[in-house]
Design a protein around this motif. Sequence first.
Motif, PDB file in Angstrom:
ATOM      1  N   ASN A  18       0.832  -1.212   0.000  1.00 47.13           N
ATOM      2  CA  ASN A  18       0.000   0.000   0.000  1.00 47.13           C
ATOM      3  C   ASN A  18       0.863   1.256   0.000  1.00 47.13           C
ATOM      4  O   ASN A  18       0.604   2.208  -0.752  1.00 47.13           O
ATOM      5  N   ILE A  19       1.880   1.275   0.849  1.00 49.40           N
ATOM      6  CA  ILE A  19       2.730   2.452   0.979  1.00 49.40           C
ATOM      7  C   ILE A  19       3.584   2.645  -0.270  1.00 49.40           C
ATOM      8  O   ILE A  19       3.810   3.777  -0.722  1.00 49.40           O
ATOM      9  N   THR A  20       4.040   1.551  -0.843  1.00 50.73           N
ATOM     10  CA  THR A  20       4.829   1.636  -2.078  1.00 50.73           C
ATOM     11  C   THR A  20       4.004   2.228  -3.207  1.00 50.73           C
ATOM     12  O   THR A  20       4.490   3.069  -3.975  1.00 50.73           O
ATOM     13  N   LYS A  21       2.742   1.807  -3.313  1.00 50.93           N
ATOM     14  CA  LYS A  21       1.860   2.357  -4.350  1.00 50.93           C
ATOM     15  C   LYS A  21       1.657   3.855  -4.132  1.00 50.93           C
ATOM     16  O   LYS A  21       1.683   4.646  -5.083  1.00 50.93           O
ATOM     17  N   LEU A  22       1.458   4.259  -2.876  1.00 51.98           N
ATOM     18  CA  LEU A  22       1.299   5.673  -2.568  1.00 51.98           C
ATOM     19  C   LEU A  22       2.560   6.449  -2.952  1.00 51.98           C
ATOM     20  O   LEU A  22       2.483   7.519  -3.578  1.00 51.98           O
ATOM     21  N   ALA A  23       3.729   5.908  -2.588  1.00 50.77           N
ATOM     22  CA  ALA A  23       4.994   6.579  -2.889  1.00 50.77           C
ATOM     23  C   ALA A  23       5.229   6.683  -4.389  1.00 50.77           C
ATOM     24  O   ALA A  23       5.699   7.720  -4.887  1.00 50.77           O
ATOM     25  N   ASP A  24       4.898   5.638  -5.119  1.00 49.37           N
ATOM     26  CA  ASP A  24       5.076   5.655  -6.582  1.00 49.37           C
ATOM     27  C   ASP A  24       4.174   6.699  -7.223  1.00 49.37           C
ATOM     28  O   ASP A  24       4.614   7.447  -8.116  1.00 49.37           O
ATOM     29  N   ASP A  25       2.917   6.755  -6.779  1.00 50.96           N
ATOM     30  CA  ASP A  25       1.993   7.743  -7.330  1.00 50.96           C
ATOM     31  C   ASP A  25       2.438   9.161  -6.978  1.00 50.96           C
ATOM     32  O   ASP A  25       2.334  10.076  -7.801  1.00 50.96           O
ATOM     33  N   PHE A  26       2.929   9.327  -5.762  1.00 48.82           N
ATOM     34  CA  PHE A  26       3.396  10.637  -5.313  1.00 48.82           C
ATOM     35  C   PHE A  26       4.584  11.103  -6.154  1.00 48.82           C
ATOM     36  O   PHE A  26       4.642  12.255  -6.592  1.00 48.82           O
ATOM     37  N   GLU A  27       5.525  10.187  -6.397  1.00 44.54           N
ATOM     38  CA  GLU A  27       6.724  10.529  -7.166  1.00 44.54           C
ATOM     39  C   GLU A  27       6.378  10.830  -8.628  1.00 44.54           C
ATOM     40  O   GLU A  27       6.985  11.720  -9.251  1.00 44.54           O
ATOM     41  N   ALA A  28       5.381  10.107  -9.154  1.00 47.38           N
ATOM     42  CA  ALA A  28       5.014  10.296 -10.557  1.00 47.38           C
ATOM     43  C   ALA A  28       4.237  11.591 -10.795  1.00 47.38           C
ATOM     44  O   ALA A  28       4.141  12.066 -11.930  1.00 47.38           O
ATOM     45  N   CYS A  29       3.684  12.160  -9.728  1.00 39.97           N
ATOM     46  CA  CYS A  29       2.895  13.391  -9.857  1.00 39.97           C
ATOM     47  C   CYS A  29       3.816  14.570 -10.180  1.00 39.97           C
ATOM     48  O   CYS A  29       4.821  14.793  -9.505  1.00 39.97           O
ATOM     49  N   THR A  30       3.488  15.330 -11.205  1.00 41.07           N
ATOM     50  CA  THR A  30       4.330  16.441 -11.637  1.00 41.07           C
ATOM     51  C   THR A  30       3.920  17.779 -11.019  1.00 41.07           C
ATOM     52  O   THR A  30       4.497  18.814 -11.342  1.00 41.07           O
ATOM     53  N   SER A  31       2.928  17.768 -10.156  1.00 44.81           N
ATOM     54  CA  SER A  31       2.475  18.999  -9.520  1.00 44.81           C
ATOM     55  C   SER A  31       3.595  19.610  -8.676  1.00 44.81           C
ATOM     56  O   SER A  31       4.313  18.910  -7.959  1.00 44.81           O
ATOM     57  N   ALA A  32       3.714  20.935  -8.746  1.00 44.14           N
ATOM     58  CA  ALA A  32       4.741  21.620  -7.976  1.00 44.14           C
ATOM     59  C   ALA A  32       4.423  21.611  -6.488  1.00 44.14           C
ATOM     60  O   ALA A  32       5.322  21.641  -5.647  1.00 44.14           O
ATOM     61  N   LYS A  33       3.128  21.582  -6.153  1.00 44.82           N
ATOM     62  CA  LYS A  33       2.694  21.517  -4.756  1.00 44.82           C
ATOM     63  C   LYS A  33       1.929  20.220  -4.548  1.00 44.82           C
ATOM     64  O   LYS A  33       0.869  20.024  -5.131  1.00 44.82           O
ATOM     65  N   LYS A  34       2.471  19.339  -3.753  1.00 46.74           N
ATOM     66  CA  LYS A  34       1.810  18.066  -3.502  1.00 46.74           C
ATOM     67  C   LYS A  34       2.124  17.617  -2.087  1.00 46.74           C
ATOM     68  O   LYS A  34       3.203  17.873  -1.550  1.00 46.74           O
ATOM     69  N   LEU A  35       1.160  16.939  -1.468  1.00 44.80           N
ATOM     70  CA  LEU A  35       1.350  16.432  -0.116  1.00 44.80           C
ATOM     71  C   LEU A  35       0.378  15.283   0.134  1.00 44.80           C
ATOM     72  O   LEU A  35      -0.589  15.096  -0.605  1.00 44.80           O
ATOM     73  N   VAL A  36       0.654  14.539   1.192  1.00 39.55           N
ATOM     74  CA  VAL A  36      -0.200  13.426   1.613  1.00 39.55           C
ATOM     75  C   VAL A  36      -0.947  13.855   2.868  1.00 39.55           C
ATOM     76  O   VAL A  36      -0.350  14.404   3.793  1.00 39.55           O
ATOM     77  N   ILE A  37      -2.248  13.613   2.902  1.00 36.13           N
ATOM     78  CA  ILE A  37      -3.048  13.865   4.094  1.00 36.13           C
ATOM     79  C   ILE A  37      -3.690  12.556   4.530  1.00 36.13           C
ATOM     80  O   ILE A  37      -4.209  11.795   3.697  1.00 36.13           O
ATOM     81  N   THR A  38      -3.645  12.291   5.816  1.00 33.41           N
ATOM     82  CA  THR A  38      -4.322  11.121   6.376  1.00 33.41           C
ATOM     83  C   THR A  38      -5.078  11.552   7.626  1.00 33.41           C
ATOM     84  O   THR A  38      -4.954  12.686   8.082  1.00 33.41           O
TER      85      THR A  38
END
Length: 343
Positions: free
Chosen positions: A277-297
């Motif tokens: 689950n965490i690997t998928k989240l990290a991969d999606d996060f890294e692939a995102c080209t947005s200049a401003k991005k963050l994870v909220i839980t």
Amino acid sequence: MQYLRWLLLPFSVVYGFVVTIRNWLYDAGFFKSRAFDMPVICVGNLEVGGAGKSPMTEHLIALLKDGNKVATLSRGYGRETKGFLEASITSTASQVGDEPLQFKRKFPDVAVAVCEKRVTGIEKLQQKHDVIIMDDAYQHRAVKAGLNILLFDYSNLQKPQFVLPAGNLREPFSGRWRADVMVVTKCPTSINESNMTRCYNKLTPLSTQPLFFSSITYQSLKALNGNEQQVELDEDTTVFLLTGIANTAPLLSYIRTFTSHIIHHKYPDHHQFTTKNITKLADDFEACTSAKKLVITTEKDAQRLTLDELKDLQVYVQPIGLKFLNQAQPQFDKIITDYVRQY
């Protein structure tokens, strides 16, 4: 999907009959229900899933902790341990459950215990504490709580009220009449008198059952380590939302007031996040080209995550609280404190 569940109505009839007989046997005294000579407050709901029990429990802790020796008692859903266990700051969700761990980390000076047998739990706690708050124990009839607070999710209240498996009720809707106080939770802050009346007519509380309405309040984002962070969300922000809770609709609605760019990693309630689950989240996060991005839980989900797992991501926790509508908090708080003062 709901229409398919209606095919299970015959099973719901059987389940509802069994639960009704069980409740009657407790009410008639054939099954023993233990009362204690101390304030025991039960926070619960009729439905499976979240109705805001954690924010309500935290409100009660904050209200009572300064003048009383308060302890909370939960079953500890999802834990890998058994029996009575008192949580510490260094406990893990696998030891005590995510919600009890959340309580302990927010109120480190308050005793937080878990025990599947609540009678046993209270017996162990009562020597050193003078108020016990039982979280999610409305159907635990082996304990006769002195004050039962029953919560109803506003968004589900007008839906058909079927018991499991066709519906989501743990017991028939008539079980609401055992409550001492009713609270409709997660109301929109703009709720009008007409919609409140609809809720009242649906619940038809007895004259001895005061009815309150509350909404969710969203507080400042915090880092996963608990430190408050100054974070500004706007339409240029991409939010990766990681949840394992029952109802994500209110949180999604809140985040959409800031940005429409939300990538939701959604898992079942109390989900134990895996490396995959965490690997998928990290991969999606890294692939995102947005200049401003963050994870909220959520606060509850944060108890099942570790800093090591997410050290390369910008992860923030969204704390929540509750707000009583119609300026009714003083009235609600007085009911609680008057009950406790009786002892």
